[in-house]
Design an enzyme around this catalytic site. Sequence first.
Site, PDB file in Angstrom:
ATOM      1  N   GLY A  16       0.765  -1.235   0.000  1.00 11.65           N
ATOM      2  CA  GLY A  16       0.000   0.000   0.000  1.00 11.65           C
ATOM      3  C   GLY A  16       0.797   1.287   0.000  1.00 11.65           C
ATOM      4  O   GLY A  16       0.346   2.302   0.526  1.00 11.65           O
ATOM      5  N   SER A  17       1.979   1.280  -0.633  1.00  9.26           N
ATOM      6  CA  SER A  17       2.739   2.538  -0.625  1.00  9.26           C
ATOM      7  C   SER A  17       2.029   3.609  -1.464  1.00  9.26           C
ATOM      8  O   SER A  17       2.052   4.789  -1.103  1.00  9.26           O
ATOM      9  CB  SER A  17       4.179   2.322  -1.096  1.00  9.26           C
ATOM     10  OG  SER A  17       4.242   2.039  -2.464  1.00  9.26           O
ATOM     11  N   ASN A  18       1.387   3.216  -2.544  1.00  9.22           N
ATOM     12  CA  ASN A  18       0.597   4.198  -3.311  1.00  9.22           C
ATOM     13  C   ASN A  18      -0.617   4.651  -2.515  1.00  9.22           C
ATOM     14  O   ASN A  18      -0.955   5.833  -2.505  1.00  9.22           O
ATOM     15  CB  ASN A  18       0.141   3.591  -4.644  1.00  9.22           C
ATOM     16  CG  ASN A  18       1.214   3.664  -5.698  1.00  9.22           C
ATOM     17  OD1 ASN A  18       1.496   4.734  -6.236  1.00  9.22           O
ATOM     18  ND2 ASN A  18       1.846   2.532  -5.978  1.00  9.22           N
ATOM     19  N   LEU A  91      -9.294  -9.294 -10.462  1.00  8.55           N
ATOM     20  CA  LEU A  91      -9.997  -8.661 -11.577  1.00  8.55           C
ATOM     21  C   LEU A  91     -11.337  -8.132 -11.053  1.00  8.55           C
ATOM     22  O   LEU A  91     -12.080  -8.851 -10.383  1.00  8.55           O
ATOM     23  CB  LEU A  91     -10.230  -9.705 -12.676  1.00  8.55           C
ATOM     24  CG  LEU A  91     -10.851  -9.199 -13.971  1.00  8.55           C
ATOM     25  CD1 LEU A  91      -9.921  -8.225 -14.690  1.00  8.55           C
ATOM     26  CD2 LEU A  91     -11.180 -10.379 -14.888  1.00  8.55           C
ATOM     27  N   HIS A 108      -0.914   1.164 -13.422  1.00 11.59           N
ATOM     28  CA  HIS A 108      -0.135   0.015 -13.878  1.00 11.59           C
ATOM     29  C   HIS A 108       1.320   0.453 -14.050  1.00 11.59           C
ATOM     30  O   HIS A 108       1.581   1.511 -14.613  1.00 11.59           O
ATOM     31  CB  HIS A 108      -0.699  -0.505 -15.207  1.00 11.59           C
ATOM     32  CG  HIS A 108      -0.018  -1.757 -15.659  1.00 11.59           C
ATOM     33  ND1 HIS A 108      -0.275  -2.979 -15.077  1.00 11.59           N
ATOM     34  CD2 HIS A 108       0.930  -1.985 -16.598  1.00 11.59           C
ATOM     35  CE1 HIS A 108       0.486  -3.897 -15.646  1.00 11.59           C
ATOM     36  NE2 HIS A 108       1.224  -3.323 -16.571  1.00 11.59           N
ATOM     37  N   ASP A 149      -6.013  -4.314 -17.103  1.00  6.36           N
ATOM     38  CA  ASP A 149      -5.148  -3.288 -17.695  1.00  6.36           C
ATOM     39  C   ASP A 149      -5.643  -2.734 -19.024  1.00  6.36           C
ATOM     40  O   ASP A 149      -4.849  -2.347 -19.882  1.00  6.36           O
ATOM     41  CB  ASP A 149      -3.710  -3.821 -17.847  1.00  6.36           C
ATOM     42  CG  ASP A 149      -3.159  -4.300 -16.524  1.00  6.36           C
ATOM     43  OD1 ASP A 149      -3.466  -3.663 -15.501  1.00  6.36           O
ATOM     44  OD2 ASP A 149      -2.445  -5.312 -16.520  1.00  6.36           O
ATOM     45  N   GLU A 178       5.095   6.609  -9.713  1.00 10.91           N
ATOM     46  CA  GLU A 178       3.725   6.383  -9.229  1.00 10.91           C
ATOM     47  C   GLU A 178       3.431   7.303  -8.047  1.00 10.91           C
ATOM     48  O   GLU A 178       2.393   7.964  -7.993  1.00 10.91           O
ATOM     49  CB  GLU A 178       3.535   4.925  -8.811  1.00 10.91           C
ATOM     50  CG  GLU A 178       3.717   3.956  -9.960  1.00 10.91           C
ATOM     51  CD  GLU A 178       3.322   2.532  -9.601  1.00 10.91           C
ATOM     52  OE1 GLU A 178       3.064   2.233  -8.431  1.00 10.91           O
ATOM     53  OE2 GLU A 178       3.272   1.710 -10.517  1.00 10.91           O
TER      54      GLU A 178
HETATM   55  C1  GRF Z   1       2.198  -0.645  -8.010  1.00 13.82           C
HETATM   56  O1  GRF Z   1       3.361  -0.874  -8.714  1.00 13.82           O
HETATM   57  C2  GRF Z   1       1.043  -0.481  -8.961  1.00 13.82           C
HETATM   58  O2  GRF Z   1       1.415   0.009 -10.198  1.00 13.82           O
HETATM   59  C3  GRF Z   1       0.532  -1.880  -9.128  1.00 13.82           C
HETATM   60  O3  GRF Z   1       0.709  -2.483  -7.868  1.00 13.82           O
HETATM   61  C4  GRF Z   1       1.784  -1.847  -7.178  1.00 13.82           C
HETATM   62  C5  GRF Z   1       1.297  -1.497  -5.807  1.00 13.82           C
HETATM   63  O4  GRF Z   1       2.343  -1.151  -4.979  1.00 13.82           O
HETATM   64  N1  GRF Z   1      -0.811  -1.893  -9.644  1.00 13.82           N
HETATM   65  P1  GRF Z   1       2.070  -0.552  -3.535  1.00 13.82           P
HETATM   66  O5  GRF Z   1       1.287  -1.616  -2.763  1.00 13.82           O
HETATM   67  O6  GRF Z   1       1.280   0.694  -3.706  1.00 13.82           O
HETATM   68  O7  GRF Z   1       3.405  -0.306  -2.936  1.00 13.82           O
END
Ligand code: GRF
Length: 192
Positions: A16-18, A91, A108, A149, A178
């Site tokens: 969950g870093s994003n 999905l 992605h 995707d 990202e």
């Molecule tokens: C990211 O690389 C995103 O592009 C993909 O899954 C990854 C999630 O990474 N869909 P994080 O859990 O947010 O670190």
Amino acid sequence: MSKSKINIAIFASGSGSNARKIMEHFKNHPSVKVALVVSNKKDAGVLDIAKEYGIDTLTVSKSTFYETDNILTSLSDYNISFIVLAGFLLLVPQYIIRHFNKKIVNIHPALLPKFGGKGMFGIHVHEAVKEAGEKETGITIHFCNEHYDEGNVIFQARCPIFPHDTAQDIAKRVLSLEHEHFAKVIEQVLTI
Ligand code: GRF
């Protein structure tokens, strides 16, 4: 729950870093609120991050997700009108796509339409990119449809690949792209 703001749900399966960047970005936002974090994994790191931010969480099993539409009730309880997929590995089923038409975005870690589709997640993507001898890669933020995707591209950003790069080096560079862009692009989609 907030009635006056646009309430979004983040779906994530992993660390969950994003998701963290998104929670941070919208923490005191005047019109957008991360109201719920959904995961298909009970031990996903993203659930701890949500707790840190005081955001409610929901864990759904694969069978509940695919065999019932119970999740729509939970999303409606939180007045969710937009879904962000941030490393969500299942999905998204048709009943959710239909309910949230053009209201689901995914990120992605490559320049779609290249290096997407089933099995193209995590380090597999970067290995394939390296194997193909690409000189650049990047990120794609796109609306989500019922295929992995696919769906209209909203935003792409690029970064170089150097000859000595390992797949891990590429992964690091892409992840920082990202982190730089995802939350801002979500904000643009929601506020213009
Ligand atoms: C990211 O690389 C995103 O592009 C993909 O899954 C990854 C999630 O990474 N869909 P994080 O859990 O947010 O670190």
